[in-house]
Design an enzyme around this catalytic site. Structure first.
Site, PDB file in Angstrom:
ATOM      1  N   ASP B 302      39.205  30.347  29.138  1.00  0.00           N
ATOM      2  CA  ASP B 302      39.770  31.241  30.145  1.00  0.00           C
ATOM      3  C   ASP B 302      41.278  31.140  30.074  1.00  0.00           C
ATOM      4  OD1 ASP B 302      37.595  32.421  31.335  1.00  0.00           O
ATOM      5  OD2 ASP B 302      37.149  30.605  32.486  1.00  0.00           O
ATOM      6  N   PHE B 372      54.464  40.506  52.069  1.00  0.00           N
ATOM      7  CA  PHE B 372      53.812  41.399  51.131  1.00  0.00           C
ATOM      8  C   PHE B 372      52.585  42.012  51.795  1.00  0.00           C
ATOM      9  CE2 PHE B 372      50.654  42.229  47.896  1.00  0.00           C
ATOM     10  CZ  PHE B 372      51.381  42.821  46.869  1.00  0.00           C
ATOM     11  N   ALA B 374      49.327  44.987  51.097  1.00  0.00           N
ATOM     12  CA  ALA B 374      48.678  45.776  50.061  1.00  0.00           C
ATOM     13  C   ALA B 374      49.205  47.207  50.055  1.00  0.00           C
ATOM     14  CB  ALA B 374      47.166  45.770  50.274  1.00  0.00           C
TER      15      ALA B 374
END
Lengths: 572, 677
Positions: B302, B372, B374
């Site tokens: 990964d 922040f 969305a």
């Protein structure tokens, strides 16, 4: 050891290298059913054979393949037995030879079915032309074809991926005989005839000798048999004297061709292996191992036979224009030491067993090499087919033992070598010394075994050991000095030949079947390499160590002891 | 757990010596055919020795010594196995202390508690564990968050967070909750817990022969039968030659020839291999998995957490035309001071390192942090008269449009360039002016590319799995030095990739922690689950890494390879040894009758008796001498197979031929100077 002797060896080896590779590529082509330049002639014949015999070229799994092989072989064995027993009722018997005794007929039938061609009899005074041509020459072709078929099946096992089948036995023996053995024999036989090998069905000829004696010259259809005798690594002579008989092997050229014929197909099969597996380098590496063992064996015999006899003092034994020097007992003057040594090495490396000199008369060390060659398992080029599958068993073991040392579970050309494969390989390796050592041990302790001995001491031991080794290895050459036409030896040697052939073929086919159904792992940087010089050395080492370790004690009481005692002044 | 056991720890040694004798039980010996033959030979000579003694036959001194050394051969082999097991047992004892009986507070159906012993807990029970208490069994957190001390299992002293839901929900029995409380649903019955399995594994109690070990045992048994045959038939040969041998000599020859060295050490090698994994804090559920690890062709890694540090970091500031880089850095730092995300922190750090800009007191500046969301996809800070925003290029472009301004061309170009390089561009704007771009970059873990190069040298292909777009993935792949990558990967893609590789005959290894990794972990040939992962992941994999370190796969592969190499090396050594033993024993057997055979006595051993005894002693001592090698494993270096083979053949093959010549000669000299025979 003369420059001429060396030169002859080099020419022989160069010719072998030159011819066996193209032939190997041709064999790979034939095996895979590809088109050949012989198709216009042979394809109709092949189809006709399939139609007559009702062969449907369906793929077989290993059990079916082994079943067909055993059925075919034992039916042939029975047929040969009957022909021998009833030869006085059959045609082509100008000498009116009687039917062959039961034990000898059994021994001979087993011998020819197994590609051994051990002959416990004198052919010219025992077997009719019909028996030789129908009963025995038939096997010279078909037993060779069976050996090649089993080797092919094993190679298929290596290259096929997740496949249940390993080919069709009937197709394999038919194609091998038609496309390989027959054409080569048709090439060789006329040359032999031209050189003076006889080919007729005449009664034996009575001649007056120079010293006014009477002699009967045996005749027969020799040339046709001689070709397949060598090409099929059969080795059964038409005459008792085998390839030292002038009617079988008249000239240096026939001698050269006969030696070349012994190795031709076994060596070509190794190149066919490289071709079929898509790894020509692997074929070359296996060839190199075989070549190393062959050359070492030849050099030892050549050296040993060239030595002056240690007990002959005040006798000039040096090579000169007038004499060959060294040990000429049991050798043809026509061939001399180098050609006798080369023939002896080749015939025992391959499971041919034809001889042009008497191995019994070799020096102890020279004779030991011929014995050791067989003891290694008939894998130094070996018998047609059997040499290839035999050495592949050692390849599998080498890959398994040393393959671990690269840090992966062993794999051979992409196939993982797992417990079943090791089990089959060990079974193969085990059966061989089992028959030889046990039967020799029984013979050494029993009156029926010792009664046939003409020599005492270590030499006698070697003679018995050689007989069973030759039988189990399906070589068929005799060390001589042993009266083998007795009930005990006829039956026990026949038994040894059958075990040494079929009990060893079955594990090979089982291995083939098991390998065929495996997945194939693609090669990587970390894969065990089987196409390098290092691999050749490893394979040679494993063959020598396993072979030598098994037989070292027996050898040390036979030829080694005899050699040491000879130098201490004892003869046997 | 992590501390290495010394090879010659006195406690383990004492237990191993006792074990050497208890393992003489033929029922245990059957598992090892080679040593069973030696034991049978020893019993036979012992019986004959008694007969000898009763009849006062000559040669008793020699026969006695042979018999003793034959027994030593068996005992030494047992000792090797016992010491390997002993090291595991010592670790198991540590684990057992953690296990102990603990009390658990189990919920009754009506919601009340009852105090029960951990032994009474069954799958499905729900318990509550509070700060300071031990967790009574394996389970899954169904409610709450807690910090847990897992040092008993992992040896790692830093506590870990365990919480309901997500990929950090699994807890292990024997660990201790340090703070808060959690509600746990028990997932295993007593005796079947992770800890129980671990104890069984390190003790070797549940050890089964691996496929390769079985195959090797068949080979060794086959060789044993061949030598049994060679020796058994030697007596008729000897009788024919008027030189019959005593049973003592024949058994000596047999024991020297059969592969006792590898036969005696085989199980120790296997146990030690598992043990080495445990020392790396990896638990293999089967020896088969360790073997498979040595064969791995493809490694799936990964990206996040394995190849790169978990988060992107700011590495450079690119100012817009007419703006100084200091101004950009200053604004970026201001906008990030209250941003607790790793990206935000990295901007503060970069500005400080490069321009010596220090953090400022935001409250004093009456700054207001804009978090922040969305919707805006920006964050920033509002100061009196100034508002600073940082965010993705689109978001800032929209923001500037709202302010009636636009992004300068140069900035847009820079944004595209950074994206092309696989980085993440972050645009900073002050009021209506775009100040420039901050280059956020995935940082490849230090030293990783060397480790990947090591894997390549082993012939293993590495594939990086990432959710990034192919462009970004390619850049990181190149930087890290992986061979290939799978971009925009969904969990199913991983599974498909494994199947694809396997269909080509390759063995695939991967690591995983999440529940959605479980199918892929189960499909992979070597699936290493992180201990921090979910129960499902741990059940699906065939190994668990207690340190939860995904790069551990490299060590696992090396240990697997080392295990196989050690077996191969000792097998080769063992077989090669036989050459010298023949040269010692065969002349000794027959030189009495045929003095000429002394020509084969190339080592010039003093007497036939001393020659045979020396060979037997060498054969026994070599087992002990190789115990450290068997336990430690053959040195592994990532090299091509050809190079490895050459080196090992030279050391163990050629060495195996030479060493016994020297060893037997040396022992012969000692024996004769002590007048033992």
């Amino acid at each position: 050891m003369t420059p001429n002797g060396w030169l002859q060896f080099l020419v022989f080896f160069a010719a072998l290298l030159l011819l066996s590779r193209p032939l190997g590529i041709y064999i790979a082509h034939v095996i895979e059913g590809g088109k050949t330049f012989l198709d216009p002639v042979l394809r109709p014949i092949e189809r006709l054979i399939y139609r007559i015999s009702g062969i449907e070229a369906e793929e077989m799994n290993w059990r079916e393949y082994a079943g067909a092989m055993l059925l075919f072989s034992f039916a042939s064995l029975a047929l040969t037995y009957l022909v021998e027993r009833a030869q006085h009722f059959l045609p082509w018997n100008p000498q009116h030879l009687p039917g062959v005794a039961a034990d000898l007929a059994w021994n001979t039938a087993a011998s020819f079915t197994t590609n051994t061609n051990w002959q416990a009899y004198t052919p010219e005074s025992t077997m009719s032309y019909f028996t030789q041509m129908v009963g025995l020459a038939y096997h010279n072709f078909l037993s060779a074809a069976v050996g090649i078929a089993v080797a092919i099946a094993l190679v298929r096992g290596i290259i096929r991926k997740q496949s249940a089948s390993i080919g069709n036995f009937w197709v394999d023996i038919t194609r091998t005989t038609l496309y390989l053995l027959l054409p080569l024999c048709l090439l060789l036989a006329p040359v032999l005839i031209e050189q003076g090998v006889v080919q007729n069905l005449k009664p034996y000829t009575a001649v007056s000798t120079l010293d006014h004696g009477q002699q009967t010259l045996a005749q027969g259809p020799v040339a046709s048999q001689e070709a397949i005798k060598m090409l099929g690594t059969n080795g059964g002579g038409f005459f008792n004297a085998n390839s030292s008989h002038p009617f079988e092997n008249p000239t240096p050229l026939t001698n050269f061709l006969e030696m070349l014929s012994i190795f031709l197909i076994p060596a070509a099969l190794v190149f066919a292996l490289g071709e079929m597996t898509g790894s020509p380098g692997h074929g070359r590496a296996v060839f190199a191992s075989m070549a190393m063992l062959f050359i070492a064996g030849f050099l030892t015999i050549y050296w040993a036979e060239s030595q002056p006899h240690p007990l002959l003092h005040h006798v000039d034994q040096h090579v000169s224009a007038l004499q060959s020097g060294g040990n000429m007992e049991g050798k043809e003057v026509r061939f001399g030491i180098s050609q006798s040594a080369l023939f002896a090495a080749a015939t025992t490396d391959a499971s041919c067993g034809a001889v042009n000199s008497m191995h019994d008369s070799f020096t102890p060390l020279g004779g030991m090499v011929t014995l050791v060659n067989i003891m290694l398992g008939e894998i130094v080029f070996g018998g047609v087919g059997s040499g290839l599958y035999g050495i592949l068993i050692y390849v599998v073991l080498s890959v398994f033992i040393a393959g671990l040392m690269v840090g992966r579970t062993p794999e051979y050309l992409g196939k993982k070598i797992e417990s079943f494969d090791v089990k089959m390989a060990m079974l193969y390796v085990l059966i061989f010394p089992l028959i030889i050592l046990v039967l020799t041990a029984i013979s050494l302790l029993s009156p029926m075994g010792l009664g046939s001995l003409n020599n005492s001491g270590p030499h006698g031991l070697t003679e018995i050991l050689y007989a069973f080794t030759s039988a189990a290895g399906n070589n068929g050459s005799a060390f001589a000095g042993l009266s083998a036409n007795t009930h005990w030896y006829n039956y026990s040697l026949g038994f040894a030949m059958l075990i040494g052939r079929f009990l060893m073929m079955v594990p090979v086919l089982a291995l083939a079947g098991n390998l065929a159904q495996k997945k194939s792992v693609p090669p990587s940087h970390g894969t065990f390499p089987v196409n390098t010089a290092l691999f050749s050395l490893l394979l040679t080492g494993i063959i020598l160590i396993v072979g030598a370790l098994t037989f070292f004690p027996a050898l040390s009481l036979g030829p080694v002891l005899e050699h040491l005692l000879l130098h201490a002044g004892h003869l046997f | 757990m992590t501390e290495k056991q010394s090879l010659w720890n006195p406690v383990i040694l004492r237990q191993a010596v006792i074990g050497s004798f208890t393992k003489l039980d033929p029922r245990l010996m059957v598992k090892n055919p080679v040593m069973l033959v030696v034991e049978a030979g020893s019993l036979l000579t012992t019986a004959l020795l008694v007969v000898d003694a009763l009849h006062h036959r000559p040669g008793f001194r020699f026969d006695l010594q042979i018999t003793l050394w034959l027994w030593f051969t068996v005992l030494f082999a047992n000792f090797a196995e016992a010491i390997a097991e002993g090291r595991g047992k010592a670790q198991a004892d540590t684990l057992r202390k953690a296990k102990g009986e603990t009390m658990a507070y189990r919920y009754r159906p009506d919601g009340s508690f009852e105090a029960v012993s951990s032994a009474a807990l069954r799958t499905g029970d729900v318990i509550k564990v509070e700060a300071g208490q031990f967790i009574a069994g394996d389970g899954e957190v169904v409610e709450g968050v807690a910090s847990v001390d897992e040092s008993a299992i992992t040896g790692e002293s830093a506590p870990v967070i365990r919480e309901a839901g997500g990929d950090r929900s699994a807890v292990t029995g024997g660990t201790r909750v340090l703070s808060d409380w959690i509600k746990i649903r028990i997932t295993s019955n007593p005796g079947e817990t992770f800890l129980d399995r671990m104890i069984a594994l390190v003790e070797g109690a549940s050890r089964q022969k691996t496929p390769n070990e079985i195959a090797l045992s068949i080979l060794l048994s086959g060789l044993t039968i061949i030598f049994l045959l060679a020796v058994a038939t030697l007596q008729p040969f000897a009788i024919y030659s008027h030189a019959p041998q005593t049973m003592f000599v024949l058994v000596s020859l047999l024991v020297c020839l059969i592969p006792t060295t590898i036969g005696g050490l085989l199980s120790a090698i296997g146990i030690a291999g598992m043990d080495r994994l445990v020392q790396y804090n990896v638990l293999a559920m089967s020896g088969r998995a360790v073997e498979a690890a040595g064969d791995v062709n493809t490694l799936l890694l990964d990206k996040t957490g394995t190849i790169t540090l978990g988060n992107r970091q700011a590495t450079e500031f690119f100012a817009a035309p007419g703006i100084s880089t200091e101004r950009l850095a200053d604004a970026a730092q201001l906008a990030s001071l209250s941003d607790e995300t790793p990206e935000g922190r990295s901007i503060v750090v970069l500005a400080k390192e490069k321009y010596n800009l220090r953090g400022r007191d935001l409250t004093h500046m009456r700054a207001e942090f804009v978090a922040f969301t969305a919707q805006t996809r920006m964050s920033g800070v509002d100061l009196p008269g100034t508002s600073i925003r940082k965010g993705s290029a689109d978001a800032i472009a929209r923001y500037l449009e709202q302010q009636g301004s636009s992004m300068p061309r140069k900035v847009t170009d820079k944004v595209e360039e950074i994206a092309r390089l696989g980085g993440t561009p972050l645009v900073v704007a002050e009021n209506e002016t775009a100040l420039g771009v901050v280059y956020l970059k995935d940082i490849v873990k230090g030293g990783l590319s060397e480790r990947l190069a090591r894997l390549r040298a082993m012939g293993i292909r590495t594939i990086m799995i990432t959710g990034d777009n192919p462009l970004t993935a390619a850049v990181i792949a190149r930087e890290a030095g992986v061979d290939d990558f799978l971009a925009e990967a969904k969990p199913k893609d991983k599974m498909d990739l494994i199947k694809l590789e396997q269909s080509k005959g390759k063995l695939v290894a991967m690591t995983g922690d999440g529940t959605n990794d479980a199918p892929a972990l189960a499909q992979a040939d070597v699936g290493v689950a992180m201990n921090s992962g979910t129960q499902a992941a741990k059940e699906a994999g065939n190994m668990v890494d207690l340190d939860s370190n995904p790069t551990k796969l490299i060590e696992i592969v090396e240990i697997g390879k080392q295990l196989l190499m050690t077996r191969g090396a000792l097998t080769t050594f063992s077989i090669a040894n036989d050459v010298a033993k023949y040269f010692a024993i065969i002349p000794a057997m027959f030189a009495g009758v045929f003095p000429v055979l002394n020509a084969l006595n190339v080592m010039h051993l003093a007497t036939p008796h001393s020659a045979i005894l020396s060979a037997v002693i060498f054969n026994a001592l070599i087992i002990i001498a190789l115990v450290p090698l068997a336990l430690r494993g053959v040195r592994y270096e990532p090299k091509s197979a050809q190079a490895l083979l050459r080196r090992n053949l030279l050391v163990y093959g050629v060495g195996g031929i030479i060493v016994p010549f020297l060893g037997i000669k040396l022992i012969d000299v000692v024996i004769n100077s002590l007048h033992l025979v």
